[in-house]
Scaffold this motif. Structure first.
Motif, PDB file in Angstrom:
ATOM      1  N   LEU A  43       2.061   0.823  -0.165  1.00  0.00           N
ATOM      2  CA  LEU A  43       2.205   1.777  -1.833  1.00  0.00           C
ATOM      3  C   LEU A  43       3.965   1.002  -1.640  1.00  0.00           C
ATOM      4  O   LEU A  43       3.883   2.019  -3.609  1.00  0.00           O
ATOM      5  N   GLY A  53       3.091  -0.456  -4.926  1.00  0.00           N
ATOM      6  CA  GLY A  53       2.619  -0.098  -5.969  1.00  0.00           C
ATOM      7  C   GLY A  53       3.041   0.118  -7.298  1.00  0.00           C
ATOM      8  O   GLY A  53       4.457   0.428  -7.062  1.00  0.00           O
ATOM      9  N   ASP A  86      -2.142   1.503  -5.027  1.00  0.00           N
ATOM     10  CA  ASP A  86      -1.829  -0.167  -4.645  1.00  0.00           C
ATOM     11  C   ASP A  86      -3.518  -0.497  -5.037  1.00  0.00           C
ATOM     12  O   ASP A  86      -3.772   0.393  -3.911  1.00  0.00           O
TER      13      ASP A  86
END
Length: 214
Positions: A16, A19, A121
């Protein structure tokens, strides 16, 4: 939290990091739109945490309900998860897909007002961080390589057999041609010998007649 959960959380943070995130209140739902081609595997990783990490959370049992709708707004999947997890689905039609996230709370709605942050993500195609999946994929690739090698060997053997068959056919044709030529040559030789013999006998007979010996 166990060692596996800690490892998964660390993997989520790594995934992430590139993300996106957005704020989300308790019992609140927000949706994002993704353009997804047909027959595409989509994997999403998310992590739900308090907006203010220094403050103590009042809802330790928060979770996320993920709902995915296709371009016709039909539900492809809906499932409740914990604070961090991953979800997967396959797009059956090309177009805009709606990924909706709603937090749940163990408190009454009038007290559910904590501000949260959802890290997300979304990846298209085959993306796996599970070592078991990678190991299985490696085993499948090895099996595929062995099968391809076996197919190549079988193809090579088949070609060798075809080549030997062609050589045998060529040799047989040459042998038949040679036998045919030998037979005709024997017939020609015999004909010549008979012709010469008859000619010599006739000449000898004519000679005897001319000398009046018979």
């Amino acid at each position: 939290m166990g060692l596996r959960g800690t490892g998964f959380l660390l993997q989520c943070y790594l995934m992430l990091a590139v993300g996106m995130y957005f704020d989300l209140g308790e019992l609140e739902e927000k949706c994002i739109i993704e353009e997804i081609p047909e027959d595409t595997l989509v994997t999403g990783y998310f992590l739900l945490e308090p907006w203010d990490l220094t403050a103590s959370t009042h809802s330790p049992h928060l979770g996320v309900t993920v709902t995915v709708r296709d371009p016709n707004h039909e539900v492809l999947m809906t499932k409740r998860y914990g604070k961090f997890s991953k979800f997967t689905f396959t797009a059956h039609a090309s177009g805009q897909h709606y990924l909706c996230f709603q937090t749940n709370s163990t408190r009454f709605s009038v007290f559910a007002g904590e501000k949260l942050k959802l890290h997300l993500d979304v990846q298209m195609g085959e993306h796996s961080i599970d070592p078991n999946v990678d190991r299985t994929k490696h085993n499948m690739e090895s099996l595929e390589s062995n099968l391809n090698h076996l197919i190549d060997q079988m193809t090579h053997i088949t070609r060798q057999q075809e080549y030997q068959r062609e050589k045998e056919e060529t040799f047989r044709q040459i042998s038949e041609d040679t036998n045919s030529k030998v037979l005709w040559w024997a017939v020609v030789q015999t004909s010549i010998l008979l012709s010469v013999g008859f000619w010599q006998m006739k000449r000898l007979k004519d000679f005897f007649i001319a000398k009046k010996l018979v």
